[in-house]
Design an enzyme around this catalytic site. Structure first.
Site, PDB file in Angstrom:
ATOM      1  N   ARG A  61       0.867  -1.170   0.000  1.00 35.58           N
ATOM      2  CA  ARG A  61       0.000   0.000   0.000  1.00 35.58           C
ATOM      3  C   ARG A  61       0.909   1.227   0.000  1.00 35.58           C
ATOM      4  O   ARG A  61       2.025   1.179   0.509  1.00 35.58           O
ATOM      5  CB  ARG A  61      -0.873   0.020   1.254  1.00 35.58           C
ATOM      6  CG  ARG A  61      -1.865  -1.119   1.334  1.00 35.58           C
ATOM      7  CD  ARG A  61      -2.550  -1.142   2.708  1.00 35.58           C
ATOM      8  NE  ARG A  61      -3.463  -2.257   2.820  1.00 35.58           N
ATOM      9  CZ  ARG A  61      -3.147  -3.453   3.344  1.00 35.58           C
ATOM     10  NH1 ARG A  61      -1.929  -3.669   3.824  1.00 35.58           N
ATOM     11  NH2 ARG A  61      -4.035  -4.417   3.392  1.00 35.58           N
ATOM     12  N   LYS A  92      -1.668  -2.553   7.742  1.00 40.23           N
ATOM     13  CA  LYS A  92      -2.849  -2.084   8.473  1.00 40.23           C
ATOM     14  C   LYS A  92      -3.001  -2.837   9.785  1.00 40.23           C
ATOM     15  O   LYS A  92      -2.721  -4.025   9.865  1.00 40.23           O
ATOM     16  CB  LYS A  92      -4.106  -2.324   7.633  1.00 40.23           C
ATOM     17  CG  LYS A  92      -4.344  -1.316   6.546  1.00 40.23           C
ATOM     18  CD  LYS A  92      -5.688  -1.615   5.889  1.00 40.23           C
ATOM     19  CE  LYS A  92      -6.054  -0.558   4.880  1.00 40.23           C
ATOM     20  NZ  LYS A  92      -7.335  -0.894   4.223  1.00 40.23           N
ATOM     21  N   HIS A 132      -2.390   2.788  -6.261  1.00 46.71           N
ATOM     22  CA  HIS A 132      -3.305   1.652  -6.141  1.00 46.71           C
ATOM     23  C   HIS A 132      -3.357   0.831  -7.438  1.00 46.71           C
ATOM     24  O   HIS A 132      -3.450  -0.398  -7.399  1.00 46.71           O
ATOM     25  CB  HIS A 132      -4.701   2.125  -5.757  1.00 46.71           C
ATOM     26  CG  HIS A 132      -5.635   1.006  -5.502  1.00 46.71           C
ATOM     27  ND1 HIS A 132      -5.579   0.246  -4.352  1.00 46.71           N
ATOM     28  CD2 HIS A 132      -6.626   0.476  -6.267  1.00 46.71           C
ATOM     29  CE1 HIS A 132      -6.506  -0.698  -4.414  1.00 46.71           C
ATOM     30  NE2 HIS A 132      -7.151  -0.571  -5.562  1.00 46.71           N
ATOM     31  N   ARG A 137      -0.393  -1.376  -7.399  1.00 47.11           N
ATOM     32  CA  ARG A 137      -0.651  -2.488  -6.455  1.00 47.11           C
ATOM     33  C   ARG A 137      -1.558  -3.521  -7.113  1.00 47.11           C
ATOM     34  O   ARG A 137      -1.322  -4.726  -7.030  1.00 47.11           O
ATOM     35  CB  ARG A 137      -1.277  -1.920  -5.177  1.00 47.11           C
ATOM     36  CG  ARG A 137      -1.673  -2.953  -4.128  1.00 47.11           C
ATOM     37  CD  ARG A 137      -2.114  -2.211  -2.863  1.00 47.11           C
ATOM     38  NE  ARG A 137      -2.910  -2.997  -1.950  1.00 47.11           N
ATOM     39  CZ  ARG A 137      -2.420  -3.817  -1.026  1.00 47.11           C
ATOM     40  NH1 ARG A 137      -1.110  -3.972  -0.909  1.00 47.11           N
ATOM     41  NH2 ARG A 137      -3.225  -4.476  -0.224  1.00 47.11           N
ATOM     42  N   HIS A 166      -3.792  -8.896   3.059  1.00 40.34           N
ATOM     43  CA  HIS A 166      -5.243  -8.951   3.245  1.00 40.34           C
ATOM     44  C   HIS A 166      -5.601  -9.986   4.299  1.00 40.34           C
ATOM     45  O   HIS A 166      -5.117 -11.107   4.260  1.00 40.34           O
ATOM     46  CB  HIS A 166      -5.942  -9.341   1.934  1.00 40.34           C
ATOM     47  CG  HIS A 166      -5.890  -8.300   0.887  1.00 40.34           C
ATOM     48  ND1 HIS A 166      -6.021  -8.575  -0.450  1.00 40.34           N
ATOM     49  CD2 HIS A 166      -5.714  -6.953   0.969  1.00 40.34           C
ATOM     50  CE1 HIS A 166      -5.948  -7.457  -1.139  1.00 40.34           C
ATOM     51  NE2 HIS A 166      -5.753  -6.463  -0.305  1.00 40.34           N
ATOM     52  N   TYR A 205      -9.189  -7.583  -6.061  1.00 40.08           N
ATOM     53  CA  TYR A 205      -8.008  -7.034  -6.721  1.00 40.08           C
ATOM     54  C   TYR A 205      -7.626  -7.804  -7.970  1.00 40.08           C
ATOM     55  O   TYR A 205      -6.976  -7.277  -8.854  1.00 40.08           O
ATOM     56  CB  TYR A 205      -6.796  -7.128  -5.782  1.00 40.08           C
ATOM     57  CG  TYR A 205      -6.617  -5.998  -4.833  1.00 40.08           C
ATOM     58  CD1 TYR A 205      -5.729  -4.981  -5.118  1.00 40.08           C
ATOM     59  CD2 TYR A 205      -7.295  -5.953  -3.634  1.00 40.08           C
ATOM     60  CE1 TYR A 205      -5.523  -3.946  -4.229  1.00 40.08           C
ATOM     61  CE2 TYR A 205      -7.098  -4.926  -2.737  1.00 40.08           C
ATOM     62  CZ  TYR A 205      -6.218  -3.930  -3.042  1.00 40.08           C
ATOM     63  OH  TYR A 205      -6.009  -2.914  -2.169  1.00 40.08           O
TER      64      TYR A 205
END
Length: 170
Positions: free
Chosen positions: A16, A40, A112, A115, A138, A147
């Site tokens: 990210r 994250k 993005h 990615r 994820h 994705y």
């Protein structure tokens, strides 16, 4: 240059943009084959580095040593922002300028998108969806599936060339 290192790392790892700009120097010290990415929710993951990404990092580290005002920074991409590292919005604008120079429609490029390309290219070349899930950081496989929409023809070809019950003599 810094921009080469940023783009090489982004495409080689699928990070990210926030993970990329906030990378620590320690995460890439010693010419690593893998880097530790803090994602994250404080989750960490190991991501392999391509040779070209590793070379770009080495060049950037040598170049950045010349800037004495950031010599004590813990970040790979230091700046005077309130966080001490390159601002994600600044990188976004830089990427648009690079797209312009490369004669790529700036509306079609973003961190993005790169990615997404990382994940899609891995999947279309036969990588397992669960591996891509881990590389992208994820927690849920359904996020990875979003994705990695690959053209139906590519998926059909993948099955027809790799499934053990397909008659390959036809």
């Amino acid at each position: 240059s810094k921009n080469s290192a940023l783009i090489e790392l982004l495409y080689a790892t699928g990070m990210r943009v926030t993970e990329l700009v906030s990378l620590s120097k320690m995460s890439v010290s010693g010419n690593p084959g893998m880097i530790l990415v803090k994602g994250k929710g404080g989750y960490e993951r190991m991501v392999p580095l391509s040779d070209s990404a590793r070379k770009a990092i080495i060049c950037w580290l040598q170049e950045s040593k010349k800037n004495l005002k950031f010599k004590d920074s813990k970040f790979l991409f230091p700046s005077r922002s309130k966080y001490g590292h390159l601002n994600r919005e600044v990188f976004f604008v830089t990427l648009k300028k690079i797209a312009d120079l490369a004669k790529i429609d700036r509306k079609r490029i973003s961190p993005h998108v790169i990615r997404h390309s990382f994940a899609t290219h891995l999947l279309s070349n036969g990588a397992d969806l669960r591996v891509i899930q881990v590389l992208l950081g994820h927690s849920d496989i359904s996020t990875t599936e979003i994705y990695t929409h690959v053209a139906d023809e590519q998926l059909k070809k993948l099955v027809l060339t790799h499934h053990p019950l397909v008659d390959k003599n036809k």
